[in-house]
Design an enzyme around this catalytic site. Structure first.
Site, PDB file in Angstrom:
ATOM      1  N   TYR A 117       0.790 -21.439 -14.472  1.00 40.88           N
ATOM      2  CA  TYR A 117       0.432 -20.335 -15.375  1.00 40.88           C
ATOM      3  C   TYR A 117       0.915 -20.686 -16.773  1.00 40.88           C
ATOM      4  O   TYR A 117       2.060 -21.125 -16.956  1.00 40.88           O
ATOM      5  CB  TYR A 117       1.082 -19.025 -14.930  1.00 40.88           C
ATOM      6  CG  TYR A 117       0.875 -17.898 -15.920  1.00 40.88           C
ATOM      7  CD1 TYR A 117      -0.236 -17.075 -15.834  1.00 40.88           C
ATOM      8  CD2 TYR A 117       1.777 -17.675 -16.967  1.00 40.88           C
ATOM      9  CE1 TYR A 117      -0.450 -16.057 -16.764  1.00 40.88           C
ATOM     10  CE2 TYR A 117       1.577 -16.671 -17.890  1.00 40.88           C
ATOM     11  CZ  TYR A 117       0.459 -15.864 -17.786  1.00 40.88           C
ATOM     12  OH  TYR A 117       0.256 -14.871 -18.702  1.00 40.88           O
ATOM     13  N   GLU A 119      -4.557 -17.203 -22.491  1.00 42.66           N
ATOM     14  CA  GLU A 119      -3.937 -17.277 -21.162  1.00 42.66           C
ATOM     15  C   GLU A 119      -4.806 -18.111 -20.223  1.00 42.66           C
ATOM     16  O   GLU A 119      -6.032 -17.979 -20.221  1.00 42.66           O
ATOM     17  CB  GLU A 119      -3.784 -15.867 -20.588  1.00 42.66           C
ATOM     18  CG  GLU A 119      -3.203 -15.821 -19.182  1.00 42.66           C
ATOM     19  CD  GLU A 119      -3.147 -14.411 -18.630  1.00 42.66           C
ATOM     20  OE1 GLU A 119      -2.077 -13.783 -18.711  1.00 42.66           O
ATOM     21  OE2 GLU A 119      -4.195 -13.922 -18.138  1.00 42.66           O
TER      22      GLU A 119
END
Length: 376
Positions: free
Chosen positions: A101, A185
């Site tokens: 992530y 993101e």
């Protein structure tokens, strides 16, 4: 302004970030064609501006083009956290070795940017952050310094990411700064079994204060589509805006979905999905026609009703009454079948309107609506 995943993916490619091959489809048949071009086995991903698509059933693997068409049909029109799916991304699957992530976000309180990264990416990253916050690294980034390769290596080390992610971390920073973004993101950023670092998903939020530099993302057409869907929702209608020219009204989701395919098979594109359910009162028909006729892309309207609990003569009465309050500006093709169909057709024949036509079969009505749309 949030971007769709396929738009974020476009930005990533422009900045040299590797992504899987993918195409966007707005109909099930388009998804099948995309799958054929991409090698057959694909992932179908709902394009909505919200998270949680996977858990909601909006991300599915399709084994071949035929399965891709079926899967896309299931996902298109799906409601995911209040967002209606109007398009899907058809992507090549990737053999994953590890998932990570990564994100950059503007931290207004601290007056700096923040890099957030974890070696445990994937659908459950929120649970990881809540239960084991130490597994998620948060590194302040000074705006004047930015993310150099050395900084990227520091971020990777702090989060437990492999060093080979550093180049991608630098490029993601370039997306943030050069594209006026407040958030970039990737979840997951993956290492494939071949050792490549790929962005498998993407979320980008752009700064509305820089909207004058972002015209390619936010258009008046998109705003109008959202207004149409909001107006339909306020009237209690199950409506989804599509990119076509034949307005569609039907009773029952399955019948409407079949109608969309038949219209497409006749050489035209459906402009919407509109299911009036079991009721076809004058008010419901008037509301439906009002919304559809408000769409400037609509060139003809196809009302396809199979009489069951609601008989066709009641539907015909509803159409006749609706036309007293709605100014019909586009040709309307009506197909009535089932309970009291003959009586319903007779009612429409007896209240003749110059823009209203009838057909006895779904194929015939769809062909007529398509011809009318293509002729205008």
């Amino acid at each position: 302004m949030d971007l769709f995943e396929h738009q974020a993916r476009q930005l990533f490619e422009e900045h040299g970030i590797l992504v899987p091959r993918a195409e966007v489809a707005r109909t099930a048949k388009e998804a099948r064609a995309c799958a054929e071009r991409l090698g057959g086995r694909v992932v179908i991903k709902a394009q909505v501006k919200t998270g949680g698509r996977g858990k909601a059933g909006g991300v599915k693997l399709a084994a071949d083009p035929a399965a891709a068409e079926i899967t896309a049909r299931q996902i298109l029109g799906m409601d995911i956290k209040g967002h209606t799916t109007r398009a899907v991304m058809v992507a090549q699957p990737v053999a994953i070795d590890a998932e990570f992530y990564v994100s950059y976000v503007l931290d207004r309180a601290a007056g700096c940017f923040l890099a957030i990264a974890s070696a445990e990416g994937g659908m459950d990253i929120e649970a990881v952050a809540a239960s084991r916050p130490e597994a998620v690294a948060r590194i302040p980034i000074a705006p004047e310094g930015g993310v150099t390769r050395a900084t990227a290596l520091d971020i990777a080390a702090a989060a437990g990411l492999p060093a080979e992610t550093a180049d991608t971390l630098v490029r993601l920073w370039h997306v943030l700064i050069r594209e006026d973004a407040l958030l970039v993101e990737v979840n997951p950023l993956v290492r494939t079994t071949q050792g490549e670092i790929l962005a498998l998903d993407g979320k980008v939020t752009l700064d509305d204060n820089a909207r004058f530099r972002q015209e390619r993302w936010g258009t008046d057409q998109e705003a109008h589509e959202q207004e149409l869907e909001a107006a339909a929702a306020a009237k209690g209608l199950n409506y989804v805006k599509l990119d076509g020219e034949v307005g569609v009204i039907g009773n029952g989701a399955g019948l409407v979905m079949s109608t969309l395919d038949v219209v497409a098979g006749c050489g035209a594109r459906p402009a919407n999905f509109l299911d009036i359910g079991g009721g076809a009162s004058a008010e419901v028909m008037a509301d439906g026609l009002t919304v559809i006729l408000s769409d400037p892309s609509v060139r003809s309207v196809f009302v396809n009703v199979f009489g069951g609990i609601t008989a066709c003569d009641a539907v015909a009465d509803g159409i006749v009454s609706a036309l007293k309050s709605v100014t019909l500006t586009k040709p309307l093709v009506v197909r009535l079948d089932g309970n009291n169909a003959a009586r319903g057709r007779a009612i429409l024949d007896g209240r003749a309107h110059p823009l209203v036509q009838q057909a006895t079969t779904m194929d015939g009505a769809a062909r007529r609506a398509a011809d009318l749309a293509n002729a205008r």
